[in-house]
Design a protein around this motif. Structure first.
Motif, PDB file in Angstrom:
ATOM      1  N   GLN A 202       0.831  -1.213   0.000  1.00 42.09           N
ATOM      2  CA  GLN A 202       0.000   0.000   0.000  1.00 42.09           C
ATOM      3  C   GLN A 202       0.864   1.259   0.000  1.00 42.09           C
ATOM      4  OE1 GLN A 202      -3.171  -1.636   3.177  1.00 42.09           O
ATOM      5  NE2 GLN A 202      -3.317   0.543   2.773  1.00 42.09           N
ATOM      6  N   ARG A 203       1.944   1.246  -0.713  1.00 40.38           N
ATOM      7  CA  ARG A 203       2.910   2.341  -0.620  1.00 40.38           C
ATOM      8  C   ARG A 203       2.385   3.667  -1.150  1.00 40.38           C
ATOM      9  NH1 ARG A 203       8.443  -0.765  -2.649  1.00 40.38           N
ATOM     10  NH2 ARG A 203       8.887  -1.880  -0.706  1.00 40.38           N
ATOM     11  N   THR A 204       1.385   3.621  -2.023  1.00 40.52           N
ATOM     12  CA  THR A 204       0.919   4.882  -2.617  1.00 40.52           C
ATOM     13  C   THR A 204      -0.539   5.182  -2.280  1.00 40.52           C
ATOM     14  OG1 THR A 204       0.303   3.841  -4.729  1.00 40.52           O
ATOM     15  CG2 THR A 204       2.570   4.643  -4.508  1.00 40.52           C
ATOM     16  N   THR A 205      -1.005   4.702  -1.125  1.00 38.41           N
ATOM     17  CA  THR A 205      -2.393   4.960  -0.714  1.00 38.41           C
ATOM     18  C   THR A 205      -2.515   6.116   0.267  1.00 38.41           C
ATOM     19  OG1 THR A 205      -2.221   3.295   1.034  1.00 38.41           O
ATOM     20  CG2 THR A 205      -3.131   2.578  -1.079  1.00 38.41           C
ATOM     21  N   ALA A 206      -1.390   6.751   0.619  1.00 41.74           N
ATOM     22  CA  ALA A 206      -1.412   7.869   1.578  1.00 41.74           C
ATOM     23  C   ALA A 206      -2.067   7.442   2.884  1.00 41.74           C
ATOM     24  CB  ALA A 206      -2.111   9.079   0.980  1.00 41.74           C
TER      25      ALA A 206
END
Length: 411
Positions: A202-206
């Motif tokens: 989930q590295r780009t889910t903020a």
């Protein structure tokens, strides 16, 4: 007798038409997914493309300006997005849940305004989980009355999607200890969003932290948590399952592509050509079953939620609890099924590939990392026991409502 005091209506959409509508955008979302994962680039454009096309209004009835989808159709579309980019799909989880909450709310001028905001493309992020290891039972976040408005003070973690949002859905305790949810403008004074998520998926889910320091909240944007829609935990969990289903499909897709490009086989192989090796083909065949299983389980769980909505539409108050329990059972069974399928598919696919498949530029590890992270949100370790207790002893499996400190975002 049909209930008309909410915004819920029978679904009128056709899934294939919805898929045709969103397919070109989903294809664009898929482009650059690997690069975004590798460099941790947030998909601001991709989320906006989908929202501008009406993805955030898919559940709003046509009567009110939306697309009229059922829950089964909405979660199928979410899985389609997740196949292209699971992080983009997961960003929509909190938004879609709050839309569902307002659809279940009484018709009023305040809720008319929320429906209009959704139709205008305004986007909602999340903020329920307490920072510093606290739970809803000992929540420190406060929503206190102040003249003609409220003030929100507290800290949250797992604020998924907040950096993409116009509004933040935050839970806290009121002056009398009652749990309240406040909808806060992201750019309000006193709101601080921190990109400090360090998970390997989930590295780009903020999904980092959010801090609120005496943030002004209008009275019409504060709701008792007890009035949130009854199948809210089911909805949040099912959204995760839709994303996991998409990841399972993506692992199958990318694994097949990689296998088809292999030029040489292992010395122990049954054929010099990897694509003719029966054992490697069997691996692919088994993973195709994972995809089939995930798709089927997601559809069944989603239909159980449509069954809850159908009960509301017909005014079946007597059967409401039964429908809610049946949906919890279905979603929990789907959770156990889909997580097993996703984790198997994202791991076993490497058994059909050569050592070059672990090269960072291929990014095949991202499927397992994202699946493992999502699967850890609401651990399955308890679900089989609770299901067994229901089937043998009749112990009600549905979590207590959020006012008791349990339930909420997927339990």
């Amino acid at each position: 007798m049909t209930e008309h005091n909410t915004y819920l209506r029978p679904a009128t959409a056709d899934l294939e038409q919805l898929r045709e509508r969103f397919a070109p955008i989903i294809e664009r979302v898929a482009e650059g997914n690997l690069e975004r994962e590798r460099k941790r680039i947030f998909p601001y454009e991709q989320v906006r493309w989908l929202n501008d096309a009406g993805f955030g209004t898919v559940r709003i009835p046509v009567e009110f300006g939306g697309l009229g989808a059922s829950l089964e159709q909405a979660f199928a579309l979410l899985a389609d997005v997740a196949t292209a980019d699971p992080n983009v799909a997961h960003v929509f989880r909190n938004h879609l849940a709050f839309v569902e909450d307002r659809l279940n709310a009484p018709v009023s001028a305040v809720n008319d305004a929320w429906i209009k905001r959704f139709l205008n493309g305004e986007f909602v992020g999340g903020g329920w989980t307490e920072a510093n290891g606290l739970t809803q039972a000992n929540m420190a976040t406060r929503i206190t009355a102040a003249d003609d408005h409220y003030r929100l003070t507290g800290s949250k973690f797992y604020a998924t999607g907040s950096l993409f949002a116009d509004w933040l859905d935050v839970i806290g305790r009121g002056d009398d200890g009652e749990l309240l949810t406040a909808l806060v403008r992201r750019n309000a004074d006193g709101v601080t969003l921190i990109d400090d998520w360090t998970g390997f998926g989930q590295r780009t889910t903020a999904s980092g932290s959010a801090r609120y320091e005496a943030v002004r909240v209008e009275r019409e944007d504060v709701f008792p948590a007890a009035e949130r829609f009854s199948y809210q935990p089911h909805f949040y969990q099912n959204a995760i399952l839709a994303v996991l289903t998409g990841i399972t499909r993506a692992a199958f897709r990318d694994g097949n592509t990689t296998l088809s490009q292999r030029k040489r086989n292992f010395p122990q192989g049954l054929d010099p050509n990897p694509t003719a090796d029966a054992q490697l083909l069997a691996v692919v065949g088994r993973i195709s079953v994972d995809v089939f299983t995930a798709d089927a389980a997601l559809a069944a769980a989603s239909r159980s939620l449509d069954h809850v909505v159908a009960g509301r539409l017909t005014g079946d108050a007597a059967g409401a609890r039964r429908r809610l329990v049946e949906a919890w059972v279905a979603v929990s069974q789907a959770q156990l099924t889909i997580i097993d399928a996703a984790l198997h598919a994202t791991t076993a696919i490497f058994d059909a590939l050569g050592a070059s498949s672990v090269a960072e530029e291929k990014g095949l590890d991202r499927h397992w990392r994202n699946a493992r992270t999502l699967a850890s949100h609401n651990p399955t370790v308890y679900k089989a026991r609770i299901l067994g207790d229901w089937f043998i002893n009749g112990t009600d499996p549905v979590p207590s409502v959020v006012t008791t400190g349990h339930g909420g975002q997927g339990n």
